[in-house]
Design an enzyme around this catalytic site. Structure first.
Site, PDB file in Angstrom:
ATOM      1  N   ASN A  74       0.821  -1.197   0.000  1.00 49.95           N
ATOM      2  CA  ASN A  74       0.000   0.000   0.000  1.00 49.95           C
ATOM      3  C   ASN A  74       0.864   1.260   0.000  1.00 49.95           C
ATOM      4  O   ASN A  74       2.017   1.236  -0.416  1.00 49.95           O
ATOM      5  CB  ASN A  74      -1.001  -0.036   1.156  1.00 49.95           C
ATOM      6  N   ARG A  75       0.329   2.344   0.520  1.00 52.02           N
ATOM      7  CA  ARG A  75       0.942   3.650   0.313  1.00 52.02           C
ATOM      8  C   ARG A  75       1.651   4.185   1.556  1.00 52.02           C
ATOM      9  O   ARG A  75       1.231   3.917   2.680  1.00 52.02           O
ATOM     10  CB  ARG A  75      -0.122   4.660  -0.138  1.00 52.02           C
ATOM     11  N   HIS A 100       3.514   0.164  -2.706  1.00 49.94           N
ATOM     12  CA  HIS A 100       3.870  -1.252  -2.867  1.00 49.94           C
ATOM     13  C   HIS A 100       5.375  -1.510  -2.994  1.00 49.94           C
ATOM     14  O   HIS A 100       5.811  -2.316  -3.814  1.00 49.94           O
ATOM     15  CB  HIS A 100       3.141  -1.836  -4.075  1.00 49.94           C
ATOM     16  N   HIS A 170      -1.193  -9.945  -3.510  1.00 45.75           N
ATOM     17  CA  HIS A 170      -2.084  -9.085  -4.285  1.00 45.75           C
ATOM     18  C   HIS A 170      -2.832  -9.874  -5.366  1.00 45.75           C
ATOM     19  O   HIS A 170      -2.978  -9.417  -6.501  1.00 45.75           O
ATOM     20  CB  HIS A 170      -1.269  -7.951  -4.918  1.00 45.75           C
ATOM     21  N   TYR A 172      -5.875 -11.292  -7.505  1.00 39.54           N
ATOM     22  CA  TYR A 172      -7.166 -10.782  -7.964  1.00 39.54           C
ATOM     23  C   TYR A 172      -8.091 -11.987  -8.138  1.00 39.54           C
ATOM     24  O   TYR A 172      -7.911 -12.787  -9.049  1.00 39.54           O
ATOM     25  CB  TYR A 172      -7.021 -10.070  -9.302  1.00 39.54           C
ATOM     26  N   GLU A 301      -6.270  -7.984   0.441  1.00 37.11           N
ATOM     27  CA  GLU A 301      -4.856  -7.777   0.759  1.00 37.11           C
ATOM     28  C   GLU A 301      -4.676  -7.667   2.278  1.00 37.11           C
ATOM     29  O   GLU A 301      -4.761  -6.579   2.846  1.00 37.11           O
ATOM     30  CB  GLU A 301      -4.342  -6.513   0.079  1.00 37.11           C
TER      31      GLU A 301
END
Length: 338
Positions: A74-75, A100, A170, A172, A301
């Protein structure tokens, strides 16, 4: 049973992990989960994660399909943080923020690995002090274990000096086998609260109750009935792209597709998960000649709070020298008959 099914250039291998119930195809490039084959209630087998046929897409594109993400998932706001009185500067690679792990985070690294037994692969990577701007030599392992219908991933790390770490996978998920988007997927999240974000996807520090909001998945709800709601936070995220803070200690997230009878249960030692409805998939070419668009999958996540180094009084993402980072997430893929 585990076997190498393809060897690519530069020491990149593709491996199959197979049980009686499911098959998981992984690579030592980014510890990436490339395929998960499972039956539906009629016995038909589909691949229930997104990915690429062309392996170079994992190396060059930005959506982190199936990848292990680190050092920090994440950030991080403005790509900087202070630790032990020293300021560190990281790559700005997502709007004004760091995302990331940087330009070449763990998702883009080649791990060495060992097949320990017929059910277990140990992936290993030494992230050197200063790599992507992070302090400390980080000695990291990801242990992938397939038992029956459950893939368990254990993350272990030690460091030569105090640093920060927040690892996730991560993948999907689309339990229809990408026969449709995720609107008819039922989602359950054992979380009373979620973290608000700004227009760049960075948590603001505000924590809201899920009650009376589209974020209330404490009982199963169809993603499609929630994701288009005219909610300020959903508009900022272009859908769900938010940290949920768990109230349960196990089996915190359940994803189900009733038409196929497929169910995914995610259980973790981590305190939350970023639930992301693939809002930025751009029509890129994926596996089997399919194009991937927004809402074609959902990511679960599991992680500590994003940007915890700025938002928490005692940040959960700090790993001190002499301590061990040790977290586990399991993915149970089962078929509900009837």
């Amino acid at each position: 049973m585990i076997k190498v099914i393809e060897r690519l250039a530069d020491g990149i291998d593709i491996l199959s992990m197979k049980s009686e119930q499911i098959e998981v195809v992984v690579s030592n490039y980014g510890c990436t989960i490339m395929k998960v084959y499972m039956q539906d209630k009629h016995g038909h087998i589909d691949d229930v994660v997104l990915g690429y046929d062309d392996f170079t897409c994992y190396q060059t594109l930005d959506a982190y399909l199936g990848a292990l993400v680190g050092r920090i998932a994440n950030r991080i706001g403005k790509g900087q943080f202070c630790l032990n009185g020293k300021e560190y500067h990281l790559a700005i690679n997502n709007g004004p923020n760091h995302l990331h792990g940087g330009i070449k985070g763990f998702s883009y690294q080649i791990f060495d690995y060992q097949i320990v037994d017929e059910k277990t692969i140990v992936f290993h990577y030494l992230s050197k002090d200063g790599e992507e701007g992070y302090p400390g030599d980080l000695d990291f392992k990801a242990i992938y274990h397939l038992e029956g219908d459950t893939l368990t991933i254990r993350y272990l790390a030690t460091t030569s000096q105090d640093t920060i770490i927040n690892i996730t996978n991560h993948s999907y998920f689309n339990l229809s086998g990408k026969q449709e988007n995720i609107y008819h997927h039922l989602l359950t999240v054992q979380a009373d609260q979620f973290a608000c974000i700004d227009g760049d996807g960075l948590p603001t520090g505000e924590i809201r109750a899920v009650k009376d909001t589209p974020f209330d998945f404490r009982t199963p709800a169809l993603i499609g009935e929630r994701v288009e709601k005219q909610d300020e936070q959903l508009l900022l995220g272009k859908g769900f792209d938010h940290p949920f803070l768990f109230t349960a200690k196990e089996n915190q997230v359940v994803l189900e597709h009733q038409q196929t009878g497929r169910r995914l249960t995610v259980s973790t030692t981590l305190p939350g998960a970023q639930i992301y409805t693939a809002n930025y998939l751009d029509g890129r070419m994926g596996k089997y000649g399919q194009h991937y668009f927004e809402r074609d999958a959902v990511c679960i996540e599991t992680q500590n709070l994003p940007d915890a180094i700025h938002l928490e009084k005692n940040p959960t993402t700090i790993l001190k020298k002499g301590e061990t980072y040790d977290e586990t997430t399991s993915y149970k893929f089962e078929v509900i008959k009837g």
